[in-house]
Structure formats: C-alpha cells, structure tokens
Write a protein that holds these residues in place. Structure first.
Motif, PDB file in Angstrom:
ATOM      1  N   SER A  36       0.647  -1.284  -0.123  1.00 19.79           N
ATOM      2  CA  SER A  36       0.223   0.073   0.260  1.00 19.79           C
ATOM      3  C   SER A  36       0.892   1.451  -0.102  1.00 19.79           C
ATOM      4  O   SER A  36       0.267   2.036  -0.507  1.00 19.79           O
ATOM      5  CB  SER A  36      -0.605  -0.317   1.322  1.00 19.79           C
ATOM      6  N   LEU A  37       2.271   1.248   1.354  1.00 19.87           N
ATOM      7  CA  LEU A  37       2.391   1.990   0.718  1.00 19.87           C
ATOM      8  C   LEU A  37       3.367   2.475  -0.144  1.00 19.87           C
ATOM      9  O   LEU A  37       3.414   3.960  -1.244  1.00 19.87           O
ATOM     10  CB  LEU A  37       4.004   2.290   2.150  1.00 19.87           C
ATOM     11  N   VAL A  38       3.585   1.283  -1.769  1.00 19.72           N
ATOM     12  CA  VAL A  38       4.403   1.457  -2.416  1.00 19.72           C
ATOM     13  C   VAL A  38       3.259   2.556  -3.050  1.00 19.72           C
ATOM     14  O   VAL A  38       3.573   3.161  -4.545  1.00 19.72           O
ATOM     15  CB  VAL A  38       5.164   0.501  -2.902  1.00 19.72           C
ATOM     16  N   VAL A  39       2.285   1.485  -3.639  1.00 18.86           N
ATOM     17  CA  VAL A  39       1.557   1.908  -4.842  1.00 18.86           C
ATOM     18  C   VAL A  39       1.356   3.539  -4.416  1.00 18.86           C
ATOM     19  O   VAL A  39       0.475   4.072  -5.321  1.00 18.86           O
ATOM     20  CB  VAL A  39      -0.269   0.960  -4.304  1.00 18.86           C
ATOM     21  N   ARG A  40       0.715   4.393  -3.061  1.00 18.16           N
ATOM     22  CA  ARG A  40      -0.010   5.530  -2.810  1.00 18.16           C
ATOM     23  C   ARG A  40       1.070   6.084  -3.063  1.00 18.16           C
ATOM     24  O   ARG A  40       1.337   8.030  -3.412  1.00 18.16           O
ATOM     25  CB  ARG A  40      -0.714   5.663  -1.448  1.00 18.16           C
ATOM     26  N   GLY A  41       2.544   5.873  -3.064  1.00 20.01           N
ATOM     27  CA  GLY A  41       3.662   7.051  -3.209  1.00 20.01           C
ATOM     28  C   GLY A  41       3.877   7.601  -1.464  1.00 20.01           C
ATOM     29  O   GLY A  41       4.411   8.811  -1.405  1.00 20.01           O
ATOM     30  N   GLU A  42       3.867   6.436  -0.502  1.00 22.97           N
ATOM     31  CA  GLU A  42       3.969   6.800   0.592  1.00 22.97           C
ATOM     32  C   GLU A  42       4.752   6.284   1.753  1.00 22.97           C
ATOM     33  O   GLU A  42       5.194   6.082   2.965  1.00 22.97           O
ATOM     34  CB  GLU A  42       2.592   7.520   1.425  1.00 22.97           C
TER      35      GLU A  42
END
Length: 630
Positions: free
Chosen positions: A104-110
C-alpha cells in the motif's frame, strides 16, 4: 572431480588454487556450532523482538523515533514469512499485515523516508512465501504489485535523476526486486530495461576481483559495505533465475566477488572495514547470503571442498552478527555497546529498527539458500596458510593473514573518512575490538559520535619536524579540494600514492611486505613501512628519509565499547590494553625510545580509543611489536 572456481581472468586465481591445497592439507577445524536450527532461531529472536512494535495497520514502529522508518516493515514481512515457512504459524497474520501495508505504501507513493527502491525485493520475497497460504489475500497483493511503474515509483532512476553517476546501489537493489516482480508475472515489461541499467551503470562498476565500486562513476568512493550489499541483491536476482543479456557477465562478476570476499574474510567472520556503513551488522548478514549461495552452488557442482569452505564462511558471519544481540533479541546494529538512543558510531541515516530488520531479512535469505547441515565445514583462508592481498580498483585496502589472525591496512592518503595505516587486527578466540577494530577519522563523514575527539588515528608512522611539530601518516595529505562525504575523494588528488611489495618467505608461517608512502608528506622525502606478520606476533618498522628531529609510531588502543572500559598501562618499553579478558601489547624495540600516553580519547565506531605514541629522538627508524592474547 569438478571444482567450483572462476575464469582464468580472475586476478587471485593462483591464490585461490594455493588455498585449495592448504585446505586439503589442513588439520581438523573447530566447528562453528552453527546449523540451520540455530540460524532460524537467531532470525526468530529478532523478528519476535519487533512484533510488539507492529501497529494495527501492519506497520513496524521504530521505538527511538516513534514512527515507521525506511524499509523496516517489508523487511519484517519477509523475515516473518520465512519463519512461517519454517512452522511458526502464529506469525502468519503479522507477516501478511506487514506485506499488505508495504504494498500500500509503494502504490500510494508514501514510503517512509523516500526509500521505495528497497521495497520490491523484500515485498516479492514475502509475497512468494505467503501467497500459497493466503490465496484470496494474494490476489489483492498481486493487484497492488501490478500497479508499480518503475521509472515513476522509484527514486534512483534515470527518468527521475538523469544522471549516470547517481545510478548507484539503490538502482541495483531496485532492479533485483523488479526482476522478481517480472518473474511472478506482475510486471508489464520484460527484462530489457533492467538489462540496460545493468549493462550501462552496474557492470562497469565491477573490478577484476568482482568488487562493486559504489559512488559516482567518475570517482567511486567504494565503501565495502555497499560492495557486499549490492552483490547480495544481484545474487538474489541471479539465484531467482535472471537470464537476461547480462546474466553471464553478472554471474562471473559476482562469483569473483564471492572468492574475493572469502579470501579477505577475518577469522571472526567479518568483512574488512572501509568507508560509510562499515561495522554495521547487516554487512555480515549480506556476506552470509553471498557465502551460503556459493556454498550451495559448489555443492551442486560436486565440489565438496569449496562447499565446506563457503559454508563455514557463512556460519562465521552468522556468529559475527549473533555476538551483538541485545537481551531482548534486538541487535546492537553497530559494533559497540552504547545504548541505541545514544547513536554512537551510527551514520546520519542509520536507523535501529530498519537496520536490525534488514539484517534479519538478509539472514533469512541466507537461510533459504543454505547448503544444509550435511555439508562439513572446512577452514576459511584466514585460518590456514599465509597471504597478503591488495584489493583492486579504488578500494585501497590490503589484508594480510597468518593462521588465525588477520590485519587490515588502508592506503588512501587523502581520504579523511578512511585514514591510512593499519586499522584492524583480528585474532581467533579474542574479542573483535581488542586489536582495535577501527580507526579514528580526520572527518567524521556520515558518522555521529556521542563522545570523544574526532582525530585521525591508526597504527601508523609519526615524525617531528625541526619546527617542533608532530605529523602522522593518519592525517594524510591535502587533496586540494573540499571533502564531500557523498562523492568522496579522487585518489589522485593531492599526489598521494603507494608502492606495495610482498617478499616471498617459503616454508615459514610468516608474511613480509613493505608499503612505500608517496606524497607531499611534511618534512619527508620518503617513508617506508615494513611489516612482518607471524602467528601471535607482528613486527613493524617505519623508516623515514627527510629532515626530522624524531621518529615515532602511533599506537591506537581500545579503551571503551560503551559498556566496559579497558585497563591501559605504560611500563618502560611497552604499552598494554586489557579488555574483556584479552590484551594487546605493543613494545618498542629501539633503545632510548619512550612511550607517551595521550590524555584525550578518540571516537571510533567501536567506542573510544586512546592514543599512545612511541618516540625516538635523533633517529630516522623505529621498530615495535604487537602481541595479542588472553
């Protein structure tokens, strides 16, 4: 019988063949005591120590900064997934939550601290292990992983930086994970773009010895930590089946690097220190994977000798990490015993949780490719025979070993972060820090120290000029340009160089070699150091040519690791440091020489050093010995 070796172009091929003969003639080696059960227990200790810091959303919180840091969470996900594979089913939910959050962090750029490049290798390794156990959740993970667009998602890409000099270890680490994503049919592109990066920016960094020169292409600063870390990641990619157009070249470079790491590993299972991030536990965790992978390859080829040697090297690396466990299962991530919140010897980017869990993940990768307990350990090069080896490229490091002892010299004259001189002595059966195991620095570079003076100190020559001023080799020479810790120093700046010569000494357990230090050294026309290394005894002579009032030798002494303080005594012609049941004693052999113990303490990664100085007036030559024991 087949032998596991490198091609004819490997510079140390003869040394490797000589070592095979020495192993064949060697007596029984004391077992390391490391088997698969003990390895998985170490990984489990670390993972369970951090399971209590997992948040509801799956993130692993760093207790020292009270937030999620770097790639702690995907490292936890993978290490925990390996434990699940080995029967620790109670960690399945925890590992899955960490993987879900990481994707989720990678996909959201966070991604915390903008370190997305380190995520794919860890996420994909966890995904492969967990997807058979949680097929419905795996469908969601796959959907998220398919959304990654490398040139947009990651930091160290040409589309983001447009600078070949910045395609460093980050880019290679990202590619290793991206290959796994491709292999799992979760990527829209093939391997062509990876091949371009590897061919243009990474293969050119490998030396003939297979060492990876990290840093700008035009002047790599070559930390040995990032050599081993990059080779570790590229090795994972190769072991996973990478067969792109760079596969054969990459396989040969990493095979050469494995032999070079083997030939320069200390008898305590540690790689040589050089540059930033040295003496972090993850150095040896990465090396454990390299050695385990090549042990399995040698076993598969039908070479039990090299399988046993590589297996022992990997086991000694596990032992090197294990020595620094804290009571709660976490690690002292740099080799000192200061409390983690003190950050002594940490780099500015060092994070306790991230680097502990990254260490666990690297050990987990090593565990997965372990050759098995049936492979009998055989001695590593620093345990048998004698060898003096000079690394190539810009690593500017010499290692010398006799059975059970290794010493490391740095030869760069203009690098204030990697000072010249003898910087580490390791002896089997003794604490790793007693030698000592680290130098002081002219500049602290990336490194933070909680106490002590930032001063250059190593076993090195010192001299007093007619103006009454003392000078030492460790202070180096002016480079003519301002030191930049990110890009490092061009070794040719300032005019410094060395001439290195090894003397043949057949039939004796003795190394003899000289180093001529060449450069604008104040007051000197020339400076030569003679080294004679025998089991239990090192004899050093410094020979000066120039207008000097006194010859001297700087003696670094281990003083404190943040928990225990050494007892240092000066008596007549010798100085002695007693620390954790061991001692190191240096004796000056010239009549009329005196020994002066300086009143300041010097910061090092390992804690605190004291400096003793041997002084001989009206002389241009000084000789001393160094003994280590219990």
């Amino acid at each position: 019988m087949l032998t596991y070796t490198s091609d004819a172009g490997y510079p140390w091929k003869d040394e490797l063949e000589r070592f095979r003969t020495e192993v064949d003639q060697a007596k029984h080696v004391e077992p390391s005591g490391w088997n698969r059960a003990r390895k998985i227990a170490l990984i489990e200790n670390i993972v369970r120590a951090y399971s209590g810091y997992q948040q509801e959303n799956g993130a692993i919180l760093d207790p020292f900064s009270d937030r999620e840091r770097y790639y702690s969470t995907p490292a936890y996900a993978f290490a925990a997934a390996v434990l699940v594979k080995e029967g620790r089913a109670d960690l399945l939910t925890s590992a899955a939550a960490a993987l879900t959050h990481s994707i989720s962090l990678v996909v959201r750029g966070e991604v915390p601290d903008n370190h997305a490049d380190f995520f794919p290798i860890l996420m994909l390794r966890a995904y492969v292990l967990l997807k058979p156990l949680l097929p419905e959740q795996a469908t969601q993970w796959a959907a998220g992983l398919k959304q990654i667009e490398p040139e947009e998602t990651y930091v160290f890409t040409m589309s983001k930086m447009n600078n070949p000099n910045r395609m460093i270890n980050w880019n290679a680490i990202m590619i290793s994970g991206e290959y796994l994503r491709y292999r799992e049919q979760l990527a829209s592109e093939g391997t062509e773009w990876m091949d371009h990066y590897l061919e243009s920016y990474h293969l050119p960094r490998f030396t003939a010895l297979g060492l990876y020169q990290d840093g700008p292409l035009d002047r790599p600063n070559s930390p040995l930590a990032y050599d081993i870390a990059t080779r570790y990641h590229l090795g994972v990619m190769l072991d996973a089946g990478y067969d792109g157009r760079c596969a054969s070249s990459l396989a040969e470079s990493t095979r050469r690097g494995a032999f070079t790491s083997l030939l320069t590993l200390s008898p305590l299972g540690e790689i040589p220190p050089r540059g930033r991030s040295s003496q972090h536990q993850w150095n040896e965790a990465a090396a454990a994977y390299v050695f385990s992978s090549h042990a399995s390859a040698a076993k598969q080829m039908g070479d039990p000798m090299m399988a046993g040697v590589f297996a022992r090297a990997a086991n000694l690396c596990f032992a090197a990490v294990d020595r620094w466990k804290m009571k709660d299962g976490r690690l002292h991530i740099v080799r000192n015993r200061y409390a983690p919140e003190i950050r002594h010897g940490y780099e500015i980017y060092t994070n306790h949780t991230c680097y502990t869990l990254w260490t666990a993940a690297a050990l987990a990768n090593a565990y997965l490719c372990d050759p098995g307990d049936e492979v009998a350990e055989l001695p590593i090069p620093s345990e048998v025979g004698m060898r003096v080896l000079q690394m190539d490229g810009w690593f500017e490091t010499i290692t010398a070993s006799v059975p059970g002892q290794q010493m490391v010299l740095h030869t760069a004259l203009n690098d204030p972060y990697t000072v010249p001189g003898l910087v580490r002595i390791h002896q089997q059966g003794l604490p790793g820090l007693i030698g000592p195991a680290a130098a002081g620095h002219t500049e602290s570079g990336f490194t933070e120290f909680s106490e002590g003076e930032t001063l250059p100190i190593s076993y090195c020559p010192a001299w007093r000029t007619p103006d009454g001023q003392w000078h030492s080799l460790a202070a180096g020479i002016p480079s003519g340009s301002e030191y930049n810790r990110d890009t490092g120093i061009n070794p040719s700046d300032g005019g410094g160089a060395i001439v290195f010569n090894v003397e043949e000494d057949e039939g004796q357990e003795t190394n003899r070699f000289t180093v001529d230090w060449i450069g604008p050294l104040v007051g000197l026309k020339s400076l030569r150091a003679y080294y004679t290394q025998q089991p239990g005894l090192l004899t050093v002579t410094y020979e000066f040519e120039g207008e000097i009032e006194a010859a001297g030798a700087v003696i670094p002494l281990m003083f404190s690791d943040g928990e225990e303080q050494a007892v240092i005594t000066v008596s007549g012609d010798r100085v002695r440091s007693e620390f954790r049941g061991a001692y190191v004693e240096s004796t000056v052999l010239n009549e009329g020489a005196e020994i002066r113990l300086q009143n300041y303490t010097v910061a090092s990664r390992n804690g605190m050093l004291k400096e003793a100085r041997m002084v001989l007036s009206d002389s241009q030559r000084i000789t001393f010995t160094v003994r280590l024991g219990q």
